[in-house]
Enzyme design. Structure first.
Site, PDB file in Angstrom:
ATOM      1  N   LYS A 151      42.386  45.219  36.765  1.00  0.00           N
ATOM      2  CA  LYS A 151      41.596  43.977  36.816  1.00  0.00           C
ATOM      3  C   LYS A 151      42.509  42.762  36.619  1.00  0.00           C
ATOM      4  O   LYS A 151      43.046  42.550  35.535  1.00  0.00           O
ATOM      5  CB  LYS A 151      40.510  43.959  35.740  1.00  0.00           C
ATOM      6  N   GLU A 196      50.214  29.882  19.146  1.00  0.00           N
ATOM      7  CA  GLU A 196      50.736  29.942  20.513  1.00  0.00           C
ATOM      8  C   GLU A 196      50.055  28.838  21.328  1.00  0.00           C
ATOM      9  O   GLU A 196      48.830  28.837  21.463  1.00  0.00           O
ATOM     10  CB  GLU A 196      50.429  31.310  21.128  1.00  0.00           C
ATOM     11  N   GLU A 232      50.288  44.108  25.115  1.00  0.00           N
ATOM     12  CA  GLU A 232      51.360  43.104  25.154  1.00  0.00           C
ATOM     13  C   GLU A 232      50.667  41.755  24.974  1.00  0.00           C
ATOM     14  O   GLU A 232      49.966  41.289  25.862  1.00  0.00           O
ATOM     15  CB  GLU A 232      52.110  43.215  26.484  1.00  0.00           C
ATOM     16  N   CYS A 279      54.328  34.446  27.448  1.00  0.00           N
ATOM     17  CA  CYS A 279      54.131  35.035  26.120  1.00  0.00           C
ATOM     18  C   CYS A 279      55.420  34.997  25.295  1.00  0.00           C
ATOM     19  O   CYS A 279      55.378  34.860  24.082  1.00  0.00           O
ATOM     20  CB  CYS A 279      53.611  36.455  26.249  1.00  0.00           C
TER      21      CYS A 279
HETATM   22  P1  NDP Z   1      42.638  36.647  27.796  1.00  0.00           P
HETATM   23  O1  NDP Z   1      43.212  37.557  26.813  1.00  0.00           O
HETATM   24  O2  NDP Z   1      41.176  36.318  27.702  1.00  0.00           O
HETATM   25  O3  NDP Z   1      42.868  37.192  29.279  1.00  0.00           O
HETATM   26  C1  NDP Z   1      43.699  38.257  29.662  1.00  0.00           C
HETATM   27  C2  NDP Z   1      42.951  39.234  30.565  1.00  0.00           C
HETATM   28  O4  NDP Z   1      41.928  39.899  29.819  1.00  0.00           O
HETATM   29  C3  NDP Z   1      42.229  38.574  31.726  1.00  0.00           C
HETATM   30  O5  NDP Z   1      42.223  39.442  32.827  1.00  0.00           O
HETATM   31  C4  NDP Z   1      40.824  38.413  31.167  1.00  0.00           C
HETATM   32  O6  NDP Z   1      39.862  38.249  32.148  1.00  0.00           O
HETATM   33  C5  NDP Z   1      40.653  39.719  30.431  1.00  0.00           C
HETATM   34  N1  NDP Z   1      39.638  39.727  29.385  1.00  0.00           N
HETATM   35  C6  NDP Z   1      39.025  38.677  28.778  1.00  0.00           C
HETATM   36  N2  NDP Z   1      38.172  39.121  27.831  1.00  0.00           N
HETATM   37  C7  NDP Z   1      38.246  40.479  27.829  1.00  0.00           C
HETATM   38  C8  NDP Z   1      37.625  41.502  27.068  1.00  0.00           C
HETATM   39  N3  NDP Z   1      36.762  41.227  26.105  1.00  0.00           N
HETATM   40  N4  NDP Z   1      37.956  42.788  27.319  1.00  0.00           N
HETATM   41  C9  NDP Z   1      38.865  43.096  28.271  1.00  0.00           C
HETATM   42  N5  NDP Z   1      39.480  42.161  29.036  1.00  0.00           N
HETATM   43  C10 NDP Z   1      39.189  40.865  28.816  1.00  0.00           C
HETATM   44  O7  NDP Z   1      43.471  35.308  27.793  1.00  0.00           O
HETATM   45  P2  NDP Z   1      42.967  33.845  28.228  1.00  0.00           P
HETATM   46  O8  NDP Z   1      43.079  33.765  29.698  1.00  0.00           O
HETATM   47  O9  NDP Z   1      41.623  33.536  27.637  1.00  0.00           O
HETATM   48  O10 NDP Z   1      44.048  32.947  27.536  1.00  0.00           O
HETATM   49  C11 NDP Z   1      43.868  32.553  26.177  1.00  0.00           C
HETATM   50  C12 NDP Z   1      45.181  32.523  25.458  1.00  0.00           C
HETATM   51  O11 NDP Z   1      45.735  33.809  25.412  1.00  0.00           O
HETATM   52  C13 NDP Z   1      46.254  31.677  26.115  1.00  0.00           C
HETATM   53  O12 NDP Z   1      46.129  30.335  25.781  1.00  0.00           O
HETATM   54  C14 NDP Z   1      47.482  32.295  25.554  1.00  0.00           C
HETATM   55  O13 NDP Z   1      47.743  31.789  24.278  1.00  0.00           O
HETATM   56  C15 NDP Z   1      47.128  33.759  25.456  1.00  0.00           C
HETATM   57  N6  NDP Z   1      47.607  34.534  26.628  1.00  0.00           N
HETATM   58  C16 NDP Z   1      48.671  35.350  26.466  1.00  0.00           C
HETATM   59  C17 NDP Z   1      49.179  36.030  27.559  1.00  0.00           C
HETATM   60  C18 NDP Z   1      50.356  36.922  27.446  1.00  0.00           C
HETATM   61  O14 NDP Z   1      51.070  37.106  28.424  1.00  0.00           O
HETATM   62  N7  NDP Z   1      50.598  37.530  26.312  1.00  0.00           N
HETATM   63  C19 NDP Z   1      48.609  35.874  28.886  1.00  0.00           C
HETATM   64  C20 NDP Z   1      47.436  35.058  28.940  1.00  0.00           C
HETATM   65  C21 NDP Z   1      46.984  34.406  27.832  1.00  0.00           C
HETATM   66  P3  NDP Z   1      39.531  36.774  32.696  1.00  0.00           P
HETATM   67  O15 NDP Z   1      40.773  35.960  32.619  1.00  0.00           O
HETATM   68  O16 NDP Z   1      39.124  37.017  34.073  1.00  0.00           O
HETATM   69  O17 NDP Z   1      38.458  36.234  31.803  1.00  0.00           O
END
Ligand code: NDP
Length: 493
Positions: free
Chosen positions: A197, A402, A271, A305
């Protein structure tokens, strides 16, 4: 002249350098109006009946409508992956599996310009980065794991490795294609099938990847792509017929997934976020270090990240480093992601821009000193200027949380031991950078830093052969290298 004076930089502030714009053509990308779900080797209408637009963050224009999978759709995709696993993929000769992975790698190289343009359109990252970093690395991951597919027993000597079954993979929006490669390549090399996904703000390169799967004649159901938002992610990781969950994203969602998976027997790798320290000692080559600081925090608009978001500078060189840094920041070009001159593109979404804006306001309120070079931001789209905070206390939110944006917090230290203590004073533990002339000091620091990756005299350097992952709230498990195969295998011995 004192040592400090000698190291002060007296070169003139660069005058604004006008570039003619050099936009990459978007004609190479052919977008459909609407994309459904990729299940069992074909695009199928979502049973949920839901579609949502995906938007170009640099212009706020919708690019295409994309299916939002519901729980039932996720179930169909997992079933397709299970059937593909049982009906052949797990049993084909490993050298055959390798053949598909090599094909994918080669096709990604052939079509890399198309993928790079699409990645920049959908995600907002500068074309220079999607073209020179994301796509070459994505192809390199498939090449690398293709090489392991028929050598698993050599990777794990005296053990008998077997695939797990169906891998559920949820990826974020900051490196859509690269995260796909990090997840899909080792899963397939180990003999698993996949339901992936992508994030709902950046689904388009994963959907274009479906075309690559067909071109490479990967058997139907081996890789399934279910687009949608967090609801689809939540349904996927909770599906009872999934054997392995791999997630990259926020710590908050990572914790939720860990709770959901606990006690089910599913293997899990997480991660998550980071708040990395980039540590500059007084014997470091300062101009190189400044390039490393810039790359560490402004690469991909800081939405990384492992971004070097906390700069730790040895006190004796604080002034020249900050002066050089500010001067270099003034040369960064913010704007159209498709322009080949652009250094800082668009922020991925309105929500992310709001989060950055809120944390920057908190930094100012708490008493840190802000610097942003003069720069013209485009009128439309979501942009944020490169920002540095000085006078930062360790307790400030900008030093703890972050930000995931182009925002750097500068702190100082006097001794190596203090640098270690400050660097480790975080809930995260994903990465760190050390800049010094002394090899022995690099090793001394690396032994003490609680970070999965420690870069020495460089930053944000990736290689498929090198494992990547975190400690503490940055998650667990490793991706990349031989280590990255293990989470996708069980061992009969
Ligand atoms: P999320 O953790 O929400 O998103 C990461 C992935 O998980 C997306 O595909 C998202 O779907 C999906 N997702 C969201 N909620 C759930 C759930 N309950 N169960 C399973 N999968 C889920 O990150 P955000 O996009 O909300 O970003 C928020 C913050 O997270 C950022 O500001 C940053 O600080 C951090 N982040 C860290 C990352 C990293 O590489 N470690 C990457 C992205 C964000 P969808 O986006 O379609 O809602």
């Amino acid at each position: 002249m004192t040592d400090l004076e000698k190291r002060q930089d007296r070169s003139p502030v660069p005058s604004a350098f006008e570039y003619a714009s050099a936009p990459e053509s978007r004609d190479i990308v052919r977008l459909e109006e609407r994309y459904s779900l990729f299940v069992g080797g074909e695009f199928v209408e979502p049973r949920s009946g839901e579609f949502q637009p995906t938007v170009n963050p640099a212009t706020e224009e919708p690019l295409a409508e994309v299916a939002f999978a519901g729980e039932e759709d996720v179930g169909v995709a997992v079933q397709a992956a299970r059937e593909a696993f049982e009906n052949g993929w797990s049993a084909i000769r490993p050298a055959e599996r390798a053949k598909y992975l090599f094909r994918i790698a080669r096709i990604l190289q052939e079509r890399s310009r198309e993928f790079a343009v699409l990645e920049s359109l959908d995600g907002g990252k500068p074309i220079r980065e999607s073209r020179d970093v994301d796509l070459p690395l994505a192809a390199a991951h498939f090449f690398y794991y293709a090489g392991w597919a028929d050598k698993l027993e050599y990777a794990f000597v005296n053990r008998i490795p077997r695939p797990l079954g169906v891998a559920a993979q949820v990826i974020p929006w900051n490196f859509p294609m690269l995260m796909l490669a990090w997840k899909v390549a080792p899963a397939l090399a180990a003999g698993n099938t996949v339901v992936l996904k992508p994030a709902h703000t950046t689904p388009l390169t994963a959907l274009l990847f479906c075309d690559v799967l067909r071109q490479a004649e990967v058997p139907p159901g081996v890789v399934n792509i279910v687009t949608g938002d967090g609801r689809a992610g939540a349904a996927l990781v909770r599906h009872p017929d999934v054997d392995k969950v791999a997630f990259t994203g926020s710590t908050e969602v990572g914790k939720d997934i860990q709770r959901a998976v606990a006690g089910t027997g599913k293997k899990l790798t997480l991660e998550l976020g980071g708040k990395a320290a980039n540590i500059i000692f007084d014997d470091a080559p300062l101009d190189q270090a400044v390039e490393g600081i810039i790359n560490g925090i402004y690469f991909n608009q800081g939405q990384v990240c492992c971004a070097g978001s906390r700069l730790l500078v040895q006190e004796s060189i604080y002034e020249p480093v900050v002066a050089k840094l500010k001067r270099r920041m003034a040369t960064l070009r913010v704007g159209d992601p498709l322009d080949k001159n652009t250094d800082i593109g668009a922020i991925n979404s309105r929500e992310q821009l709001d989060k950055i804006t809120e944390l920057v306001a908190a930094g100012e309120e708490e008493g840190a000193e802000i610097f942003q070079p003069p720069c013209r931001l485009p009128e439309r789209g979501w942009f944020f200027p490169p920002t540095v905070f000085t006078n930062v206390a360790q307790s400030y939110r900008i030093a703890q949380e972050e930000i995931f944006g182009p925002v750097l917090s500068v702190l100082t230290f006097r001794t190596p031991a203090e640098a270690v203590e400050k660097a480790n004073n975080t809930a995260y533990g994903l990465s760190a950078g050390v800049w010094t002339d002394k090899g022995s000091r690099i090793l001394w620091m690396a032994e003490r830093l609680r970070a999965g990756v420690v870069w020495a005299n460089t930053y944000n350097r990736f290689d498929p052969a090198s494992p990547f992952g975190g400690y503490k709230e940055s998650g667990f498990g490793r991706e990349g290298g031989r280590h990255g195969l293990e989470p996708y295998l069980r061992f009969e011995r």
